[in-house]
Structure formats: structure tokens, C-alpha cells
Design a protein around this motif. Structure first.
Motif, PDB file in Angstrom:
ATOM      1  N   THR A  81    -132.779 -54.831   0.208  1.00 53.91           N
ATOM      2  CA  THR A  81    -133.943 -55.009  -0.632  1.00 53.91           C
ATOM      3  C   THR A  81    -135.161 -54.507   0.104  1.00 53.91           C
ATOM      4  OG1 THR A  81    -134.267 -57.250   0.226  1.00 53.91           O
ATOM      5  CG2 THR A  81    -132.968 -57.037  -1.764  1.00 53.91           C
ATOM      6  N   THR A  82    -136.210 -54.227  -0.646  1.00 57.11           N
ATOM      7  CA  THR A  82    -137.435 -53.756  -0.038  1.00 57.11           C
ATOM      8  C   THR A  82    -138.611 -54.522  -0.595  1.00 57.11           C
ATOM      9  OG1 THR A  82    -137.677 -52.077  -1.757  1.00 57.11           O
ATOM     10  CG2 THR A  82    -136.564 -51.411   0.239  1.00 57.11           C
ATOM     11  N   ASP A  83    -139.531 -54.891   0.260  1.00 53.54           N
ATOM     12  CA  ASP A  83    -140.763 -55.551  -0.113  1.00 53.54           C
ATOM     13  C   ASP A  83    -140.558 -56.967  -0.655  1.00 53.54           C
ATOM     14  OD1 ASP A  83    -141.725 -52.387  -1.328  1.00 53.54           O
ATOM     15  OD2 ASP A  83    -142.415 -53.292   0.524  1.00 53.54           O
ATOM     16  N   ALA A  84    -141.683 -57.663  -0.766  1.00 53.21           N
ATOM     17  CA  ALA A  84    -141.685 -58.971  -1.398  1.00 53.21           C
ATOM     18  C   ALA A  84    -142.182 -58.796  -2.812  1.00 53.21           C
ATOM     19  CB  ALA A  84    -142.591 -59.918  -0.622  1.00 53.21           C
ATOM     20  N   SER A  85    -141.881 -59.767  -3.691  1.00 52.41           N
ATOM     21  CA  SER A  85    -142.232 -59.563  -5.087  1.00 52.41           C
ATOM     22  C   SER A  85    -142.653 -60.844  -5.749  1.00 52.41           C
ATOM     23  CB  SER A  85    -141.042 -58.977  -5.844  1.00 52.41           C
ATOM     24  OG  SER A  85    -141.293 -58.959  -7.221  1.00 52.41           O
ATOM     25  N   ALA A  86    -143.649 -60.715  -6.651  1.00 52.34           N
ATOM     26  CA  ALA A  86    -144.036 -61.841  -7.485  1.00 52.34           C
ATOM     27  C   ALA A  86    -143.213 -61.849  -8.758  1.00 52.34           C
ATOM     28  CB  ALA A  86    -145.518 -61.755  -7.824  1.00 52.34           C
ATOM     29  N   GLY A  87    -142.428 -60.796  -8.988  1.00 52.32           N
ATOM     30  CA  GLY A  87    -141.625 -60.700 -10.188  1.00 52.32           C
ATOM     31  C   GLY A  87    -140.389 -61.566 -10.117  1.00 52.32           C
ATOM     32  N   THR A  88    -139.955 -62.056 -11.265  1.00 51.37           N
ATOM     33  CA  THR A  88    -138.748 -62.888 -11.307  1.00 51.37           C
ATOM     34  C   THR A  88    -137.724 -62.356 -12.306  1.00 51.37           C
ATOM     35  OG1 THR A  88    -139.758 -64.349 -12.964  1.00 51.37           O
ATOM     36  CG2 THR A  88    -139.996 -64.983 -10.646  1.00 51.37           C
ATOM     37  N   THR A 102    -135.274 -69.648  -8.640  1.00 47.76           N
ATOM     38  CA  THR A 102    -135.993 -69.612  -7.358  1.00 47.76           C
ATOM     39  C   THR A 102    -136.400 -71.013  -6.931  1.00 47.76           C
ATOM     40  OG1 THR A 102    -138.092 -69.179  -8.496  1.00 47.76           O
ATOM     41  CG2 THR A 102    -136.856 -67.275  -7.725  1.00 47.76           C
ATOM     42  N   ARG A 103    -136.801 -71.836  -7.909  1.00 44.24           N
ATOM     43  CA  ARG A 103    -137.189 -73.212  -7.574  1.00 44.24           C
ATOM     44  C   ARG A 103    -135.962 -74.063  -7.254  1.00 44.24           C
ATOM     45  NH1 ARG A 103    -140.614 -71.982 -11.995  1.00 44.24           N
ATOM     46  NH2 ARG A 103    -139.191 -73.018 -13.453  1.00 44.24           N
ATOM     47  N   TYR A 104    -134.883 -73.857  -7.999  1.00 49.44           N
ATOM     48  CA  TYR A 104    -133.692 -74.680  -7.809  1.00 49.44           C
ATOM     49  C   TYR A 104    -133.018 -74.395  -6.473  1.00 49.44           C
ATOM     50  CZ  TYR A 104    -129.134 -76.781  -8.739  1.00 49.44           C
ATOM     51  OH  TYR A 104    -127.996 -77.539  -8.658  1.00 49.44           O
ATOM     52  N   PHE A 105    -132.868 -73.108  -6.124  1.00 51.71           N
ATOM     53  CA  PHE A 105    -132.154 -72.743  -4.903  1.00 51.71           C
ATOM     54  C   PHE A 105    -133.077 -72.617  -3.695  1.00 51.71           C
ATOM     55  CE2 PHE A 105    -129.305 -71.114  -8.249  1.00 51.71           C
ATOM     56  CZ  PHE A 105    -128.101 -71.684  -7.848  1.00 51.71           C
ATOM     57  N   GLY A 106    -134.378 -72.555  -3.937  1.00 50.17           N
ATOM     58  CA  GLY A 106    -135.307 -72.383  -2.820  1.00 50.17           C
ATOM     59  C   GLY A 106    -135.209 -71.009  -2.196  1.00 50.17           C
ATOM     60  N   LEU A 107    -134.843 -70.004  -2.993  1.00 50.81           N
ATOM     61  CA  LEU A 107    -134.692 -68.639  -2.513  1.00 50.81           C
ATOM     62  C   LEU A 107    -135.619 -67.715  -3.291  1.00 50.81           C
ATOM     63  CD1 LEU A 107    -130.773 -68.445  -2.386  1.00 50.81           C
ATOM     64  CD2 LEU A 107    -132.322 -68.834  -0.452  1.00 50.81           C
ATOM     65  N   THR A 108    -135.957 -66.584  -2.691  1.00 51.11           N
ATOM     66  CA  THR A 108    -136.770 -65.596  -3.389  1.00 51.11           C
ATOM     67  C   THR A 108    -135.902 -64.829  -4.382  1.00 51.11           C
ATOM     68  OG1 THR A 108    -136.323 -63.813  -1.825  1.00 51.11           O
ATOM     69  CG2 THR A 108    -138.156 -65.311  -1.282  1.00 51.11           C
ATOM     70  N   PRO A 109    -136.515 -64.157  -5.358  1.00 46.10           N
ATOM     71  CA  PRO A 109    -135.723 -63.340  -6.274  1.00 46.10           C
ATOM     72  C   PRO A 109    -134.877 -62.301  -5.540  1.00 46.10           C
ATOM     73  CG  PRO A 109    -137.913 -63.656  -7.174  1.00 46.10           C
ATOM     74  CD  PRO A 109    -137.940 -64.232  -5.792  1.00 46.10           C
ATOM     75  N   ALA A 110    -135.429 -61.698  -4.484  1.00 48.43           N
ATOM     76  CA  ALA A 110    -134.667 -60.706  -3.726  1.00 48.43           C
ATOM     77  C   ALA A 110    -133.442 -61.335  -3.071  1.00 48.43           C
ATOM     78  CB  ALA A 110    -135.558 -60.052  -2.670  1.00 48.43           C
ATOM     79  N   GLN A 111    -133.594 -62.553  -2.543  1.00 48.58           N
ATOM     80  CA  GLN A 111    -132.462 -63.237  -1.915  1.00 48.58           C
ATOM     81  C   GLN A 111    -131.407 -63.625  -2.946  1.00 48.58           C
ATOM     82  OE1 GLN A 111    -134.822 -66.314  -0.056  1.00 48.58           O
ATOM     83  NE2 GLN A 111    -134.665 -65.366   1.976  1.00 48.58           N
ATOM     84  N   LEU A 112    -131.857 -64.045  -4.122  1.00 44.09           N
ATOM     85  CA  LEU A 112    -130.907 -64.378  -5.185  1.00 44.09           C
ATOM     86  C   LEU A 112    -130.147 -63.138  -5.645  1.00 44.09           C
ATOM     87  CD1 LEU A 112    -133.082 -66.825  -7.320  1.00 44.09           C
ATOM     88  CD2 LEU A 112    -130.999 -67.412  -6.059  1.00 44.09           C
TER      89      LEU A 112
END
Length: 343
Positions: free
Chosen positions: A3-10, A54-64
Motif C-alpha cells: 500500500t502507499t500513503d495514508a488515507s482519509a477514505g474508507t 476501521t472502528r471495530y478492528f482498530g485498523l486503517t483502511p489500508a491495513q484492512l
């Protein structure tokens, strides 16, 4: 799977490589373990809203997304490519820009996201087809940035009021569509696999005829008609090509299914392609009793329709395939029997 970069998108747009029809349906069990908000985009994609996950798993969208790719690879041996963005359109554009096997995440920086969008070709925007693209090109509009720079009134004059307003919004990154929960469409599938590479068009057409015969009989036995037909051709290198068509009139008649399959296959224009399997799926089934059938005034077609109930009764009494087209009596020593199942 990087993955690349961080994101506010879900919103995640995920594409699955070389997934056959049945595997595609099974994938949604894995996807549903991460989020219930999934929209199928047949034949090989899905949209996922990861906001709650993201809230349930505590992970970012990229990590999911990476977690999903790993599970799909481990369970099905499937590679996948994805894109993450703040809405459906941008997530799809990010997936288009991703390197195969990776997830491209749009950056959180608004200026970088704007630069990414403005550099896309016009065809990338949903709602722009070949005809509208040509119309815009006559005015020197070739990129999304060119479109975004135009006054709304100018876009509406070229594309019409409602379409122009929609395109102006999308050129500025706004997409009001949401991820609508929808699983893969129900259907009936028939697959014919070969023990060797097949190059002979006649043998491939026999396989398509066998699939049409099988699916027509099963639709009629279930009292159903189908609105869509999908053809998937699998090659020796394990790659696939999929084509589909929505029928003007839903049908369960074998000749109609056969004709559509031949047309889809011919449109592929395969030349010396080494084929290992053909799979056909008929979808959007409906009760035949609730649908009026249009007369064709074609004697051959009407005779074939009149004969089908006789063939179906023979099949129920003496077994499937008791009466079948003469072309299928000698399908060749290398072809396996067609296999099918309800989807």
C-alpha cells in the motif's frame, strides 16, 4: 500486496484476478467477515465501505485491505488489486491506477488528490461514454482537469443539463453514490473443461451448444427464465476473459441461449488461443409463468420451442441427455462431460 500513503477514505474498490463465477460468489463470505456493507460488481469486482470496520478492528483502511488480500490469496490462491478513496468514484480511479496485486490509497492531502483526479483521462469519469468523450474532445476537453476548469453552464450546454451538472460535480471529486449492499446475482452455471488445450472453433462451439442445452433444460425444469447471459473463457495460462449480455426478452429457450453464446464468443475474435474451459452463467432468474412470451413468426424458432417440452419430458423419463442435438453425439474424446450447479 503493498500500500502507499495514508488515507482519509474508507471506500475500497477490490478487483479479483482470474476468479471463476463460483469462486466469485464464495469470496463474499470472506469479505463479509470484514464489513457487511459490500456491493458486488460482477463479474470480478466489489465495493466495500470500511468505515465501521476501521472502528471495530482498530485498523486503517489500508491495513484492512491488506488483510483481505492475504486471506483471499491464502484461501483461493487469488491475487487482487484495489483502490481506497473517500467515495466510490475515487476508490475506483485509485484501483485503476494501482499496480497489479497492490492497493493504491489516495493521499490525505487535498492538493495531491486533486492533482491525481485532474490528470485522469475523461473516460475515467463514470457517466462519460465514447460518444460524449468525442463530443467533449471536439472542444479540446481531454482530461478531467480540462472539464473541471469549465463553467458549469458550458458543460451543461455540451452534455445536457442533468448530465452536465453531474459531470461538473464528479470532475471536482464529488460522487453522491453510496455503497449499496448487494451480493453477487443468483444464477445457474454450466462449465465444460477440456483435458488439453483446444484451438478448434468447432469444438468450442459444441461446448457452448452443450452449455446452452444444459442451462435451457434446467431453467425450464425450475419454471424460470433468465435475463442475463455471461460467458467466461479460461485459457491454458489460467487467465480468463468474461463477456455478458442483458437479453431484450428473458428466456429459457435453448436456441436463444445458443445464439447469444455464439455471438459473445465470436465477438472475442480468438485467434490461436489455447482454451481449457468455457463457463456459462444465466442470471437474474424470474418465474416463467409471470412473463409473457413474444411470438417471433419464425417457423424454425417456433418449431424448436414446440419441441422443447417433448425433449424435457424424455429427459425426465429416460435421464438427462436422452434427446439432444446431433452435434453433441460425438463431442470428441478429449472433452469431459458438462458440469453445472445452481448458484
Amino acid at each position: 500486496m503493498t500500500t502507499t500513503d495514508a488515507s482519509a477514505g474508507t471506500i475500497l474498490h477490490l478487483r479479483f484476478h482470474r476468479a471463476d463465477f463460483e469462486t466469485y460468489r464464495e469470496l463474499f463470505t470472506v469479505l463479509g467477515d470484514t464489513t457487511p456493507v459490500i456491493q458486488a460488481l460482477p463479474p470480478d469486482s466489489a465495493l466495500l465501505d470500511l468505515a465501521g470496520a476501521t472502528r471495530y478492528f482498530g485498523l486503517t483502511p489500508a491495513q484492512l485491505a491488506d488483510r483481505l488480500q492475504t486471506r483471499l490469496a491464502a484461501r483461493y490462491g487469488l491475487a487482487s488489486t484495489g483502490g481506497i478513496g473517500p467515495n466510490r468514484m475515487l476508490a475506483t480511479l485509485a484501483a485503476d491506477a494501482a499496480t497489479p496485486g497492490t492497493v493504491h490509497v489516495l493521499p490525505d492531502d487535498p492538493e495531491e488528490s486533486e492533482h491525481f483526479l485532474r490528470s485522469r483521462r475523461l473516460r475515467a469519469l463514470p457517466g462519460i461514454g465514447p460518444a460524449l468523450e468525442r463530443s467533449l474532445a471536439r472542444y479540446g476537453i481531454e482530461t478531467v482537469g480540462d472539464l473541471a476548469d469549465l463553467p458549469p453552464a458550458t458543460v451543461q450546454r455540451i452534455a445536457g443539463v442533468s448530465t452536465g451538472r453531474l459531470l461538473h460535480e464528479r470532475a471536482h471529486g464529488t460522487d453522491r453514490r453510496t455503497v449499496a449492499q448487494a451480493g453477487p446475482p443468483a444464477g445457474i452455471t454450466s462449465t465444460r473443461r477440456f483435458d488439453r488445450d483446444v484451438l478448434d472453433p468447432a469444438e468450442l462451439r459444441r461446448a457452448l451448444l452443450a452449455a446452452a442445452t444444459d442451462l435451457g433444460a434446467r431453467l425450464r425444469a425450475a419454471g424460470q427464465i433468465a435475463r442475463t447471459v455471461e460467458l467466461q473463457v479460461s485459457y491454458a495460462d489460467r487467465s480468463t476473459t468474461t463477456r455478458s449480455r442483458t437479453l431484450r426478452e428473458p428466456t429459457a429457450h435453448t436456441p436463444a441461449l445458443q445464439r447469444v453464446l455464439y455471438e459473445l464468443f465470436s465477438a472475442l475474435a480468438l485467434q490461436r488461443a489455447r482454451v481449457r474451459a468455457v463457463t456459462v452463467r444465466v442470471g437474474e432468474p424470474a418465474a416463467a409463468a409471470r412473463t409473457a412470451e413474444q411470438l417471433t413468426f419464425d417457423r424454425l424458432i417456433e418449431d424448436a420451442r414446440a419441441l422443447e417440452p417433448v425433449i424435457d419430458r424424455a429427459g425426465r423419463r429416460f435421464g438427462s441427455g436422452a434427446v439432444r442435438p446431433a452435434a453433441l453425439l460425438s463431442p470428441g474424446p478429449h472433452a469431459r462431460r458438462a458440469m453445472g450447479q445452481f448458484g
